[in-house]
Design a protein around this motif. Structure first.
Motif, PDB file in Angstrom:
ATOM      1  N   ARG A 104       0.820  -1.206   0.000  1.00  0.00           N
ATOM      2  CA  ARG A 104       0.000   0.000   0.000  1.00  0.00           C
ATOM      3  C   ARG A 104       0.861   1.266   0.000  1.00  0.00           C
ATOM      4  NH1 ARG A 104      -5.551  -0.990   1.349  1.00  0.00           N
ATOM      5  NH2 ARG A 104      -5.754   1.250   1.731  1.00  0.00           N
ATOM      6  N   GLU A 105       1.931   1.277   0.779  1.00  0.00           N
ATOM      7  CA  GLU A 105       2.705   2.507   0.965  1.00  0.00           C
ATOM      8  C   GLU A 105       3.666   2.795  -0.187  1.00  0.00           C
ATOM      9  OE1 GLU A 105       4.636   2.044   4.733  1.00  0.00           O
ATOM     10  OE2 GLU A 105       2.752   1.931   5.841  1.00  0.00           O
ATOM     11  N   ALA A 108       1.513   1.104  -4.414  1.00  0.00           N
ATOM     12  CA  ALA A 108       0.141   1.467  -4.791  1.00  0.00           C
ATOM     13  C   ALA A 108      -0.709   0.233  -5.079  1.00  0.00           C
ATOM     14  CB  ALA A 108       0.148   2.409  -5.999  1.00  0.00           C
ATOM     15  N   TRP A 109      -0.504  -0.805  -4.268  1.00  0.00           N
ATOM     16  CA  TRP A 109      -1.266  -2.052  -4.397  1.00  0.00           C
ATOM     17  C   TRP A 109      -2.387  -2.020  -3.372  1.00  0.00           C
ATOM     18  CZ3 TRP A 109       1.825  -3.659  -8.202  1.00  0.00           C
ATOM     19  CH2 TRP A 109       1.545  -4.877  -8.856  1.00  0.00           C
ATOM     20  N   PRO A 110      -3.664  -2.074  -3.778  1.00  0.00           N
ATOM     21  CA  PRO A 110      -4.773  -2.011  -2.815  1.00  0.00           C
ATOM     22  C   PRO A 110      -4.911  -3.327  -2.043  1.00  0.00           C
ATOM     23  CG  PRO A 110      -5.467  -1.295  -5.012  1.00  0.00           C
ATOM     24  CD  PRO A 110      -4.167  -2.017  -5.161  1.00  0.00           C
ATOM     25  N   GLN A 160      -0.482   0.359 -11.844  1.00  0.00           N
ATOM     26  CA  GLN A 160      -1.175   0.695 -10.611  1.00  0.00           C
ATOM     27  C   GLN A 160      -1.319   2.216 -10.518  1.00  0.00           C
ATOM     28  OE1 GLN A 160      -2.099  -2.722 -10.204  1.00  0.00           O
ATOM     29  NE2 GLN A 160      -2.423  -1.832  -8.181  1.00  0.00           N
ATOM     30  N   ARG A 162      -1.666   5.484  -7.925  1.00  0.00           N
ATOM     31  CA  ARG A 162      -1.520   6.024  -6.571  1.00  0.00           C
ATOM     32  C   ARG A 162      -2.184   7.398  -6.519  1.00  0.00           C
ATOM     33  NH1 ARG A 162       3.887   6.227  -6.011  1.00  0.00           N
ATOM     34  NH2 ARG A 162       4.061   4.388  -4.682  1.00  0.00           N
ATOM     35  N   HIS A 163      -3.070   7.607  -5.550  1.00  0.00           N
ATOM     36  CA  HIS A 163      -3.727   8.895  -5.371  1.00  0.00           C
ATOM     37  C   HIS A 163      -2.970   9.709  -4.327  1.00  0.00           C
ATOM     38  CE1 HIS A 163      -7.817   7.291  -7.012  1.00  0.00           C
ATOM     39  NE2 HIS A 163      -6.978   7.630  -7.960  1.00  0.00           N
ATOM     40  N   LEU A 164      -2.477  10.858  -4.738  1.00  0.00           N
ATOM     41  CA  LEU A 164      -1.757  11.762  -3.848  1.00  0.00           C
ATOM     42  C   LEU A 164      -2.727  12.857  -3.419  1.00  0.00           C
ATOM     43  CD1 LEU A 164       1.521  12.083  -5.965  1.00  0.00           C
ATOM     44  CD2 LEU A 164       1.017  10.449  -4.152  1.00  0.00           C
ATOM     45  N   GLU A 176      -1.239   9.184  -9.844  1.00  0.00           N
ATOM     46  CA  GLU A 176       0.090   8.849 -10.355  1.00  0.00           C
ATOM     47  C   GLU A 176       0.046   7.426 -10.897  1.00  0.00           C
ATOM     48  OE1 GLU A 176       4.054  10.435  -8.402  1.00  0.00           O
ATOM     49  OE2 GLU A 176       3.488   8.533  -7.498  1.00  0.00           O
ATOM     50  N   ARG A 235       0.769  11.199 -14.917  1.00  0.00           N
ATOM     51  CA  ARG A 235       0.050  11.846 -13.818  1.00  0.00           C
ATOM     52  C   ARG A 235      -1.200  12.507 -14.365  1.00  0.00           C
ATOM     53  NH1 ARG A 235       5.429  12.671 -12.346  1.00  0.00           N
ATOM     54  NH2 ARG A 235       5.945  12.060 -10.193  1.00  0.00           N
TER      55      ARG A 235
END
Length: 240
Positions: A104-105, A108-110, A160, A162-164, A176, A235
């Motif tokens: 996760r960190e 970006a794997w849920p 994957q 990733r939401h920033l 991302e 992005r």
């Protein structure tokens, strides 16, 4: 000692950074036909669907970092990003806190924590279960046999998202897109067969809406592979 978000606390990190080497991994993968439109419902923007099927993959990892015999299962969707076909993992259950947090960190794997069972007899029959919060969510039974006539589509790279974001609701979210490749070596020939799949809802785990899923092929693969940090390839700003 340098402190980063990926290693907090710096004096007792949960996981090492860098490439994680997965060795002697056994994967049972189900190729499932979905209802039209489901894949598009599950994909995060800006990924786009490329088929009405998904994979359900159960893995028993021989060794990674300091762990042995780790179990996980994931759903895998066919997708594309800017014209390149690949795959996306919208959800994974895993029994390791190290694997859960680094996924996760960093990647970006849920991922969610789960209790997984892999039972196998001397004839190669496999029974698998995934439980969470006291509920059985997913069960699979596999029996070795002739390969199904269905052809396995190429998986391609994994994308994957990733939401920033920040706690402020008026600040746009940045998506991302991260592209992963998994150099893998097959350890021996795959074992084909037939499999069943059952999905059940649990508290905070809606899964039944994914159905009906028709299992059209199943196989067990044996691989070594390396899991690296991936490359940011795009992005997109999402509305606040």
């Amino acid at each position: 000692m340098r402190q980063t978000i990926a290693t907090i606390p710096s004096w007792s990190p949960l996981y090492p950074l860098g490439v994680h080497e997965f060795r002697d991994t056994e994967n049972l993968t189900l190729l499932c036909r979905t209802r039209p439109g489901l894949v598009g419902e599950l994909l995060p923007y800006p990924l786009t669907p490329t088929g009405d099927y998904l994979r359900v993959k159960w893995s028993r990892v021989g060794r990674v970092v300091d762990l042995t015999g780790m179990l996980n299962m994931e759903f895998i969707l066919p997708c594309a990003f800017e014209g390149e076909a690949g795959s996306h993992v919208p959800l994974e259950y895993i029994e390791s806190d190290m694997g859960l947090c680094v996924g996760r960190e960093v990647f970006a794997w849920p991922k969610k924590g789960g209790e997984l069972t892999w039972e196998q007899d001397g004839q190669g029959r496999i029974h698998l279960e995934c439980r969470r919060n006291g509920r059985t969510l997913i069960t699979t039974d596999f029996t070795p046999g002739p390969p199904a006539p269905a052809s396995w589509p190429a998986a391609g790279p994994t994308f994957q998202v990733r939401h920033l974001t920040t706690p402020r609701q008026d600040v746009p979210v940045t998506a991302e897109i991260i592209r992963f490749e998994f150099p893998a070596a097959a350890l021996r020939e795959p074992v084909h067969g037939q499999a069943t799949l059952e999905l059940h809802d649990g508290p905070g785990d809606p899964l039944e809406f994914l159905g009906p899923l028709e299992v059209v092929a199943a196989r067990v693969d044996f691989t070594d592979f390396d899991f690296g940090p991936g490359d940011v390839v795009g992005r997109s700003e999402l509305a606040a």
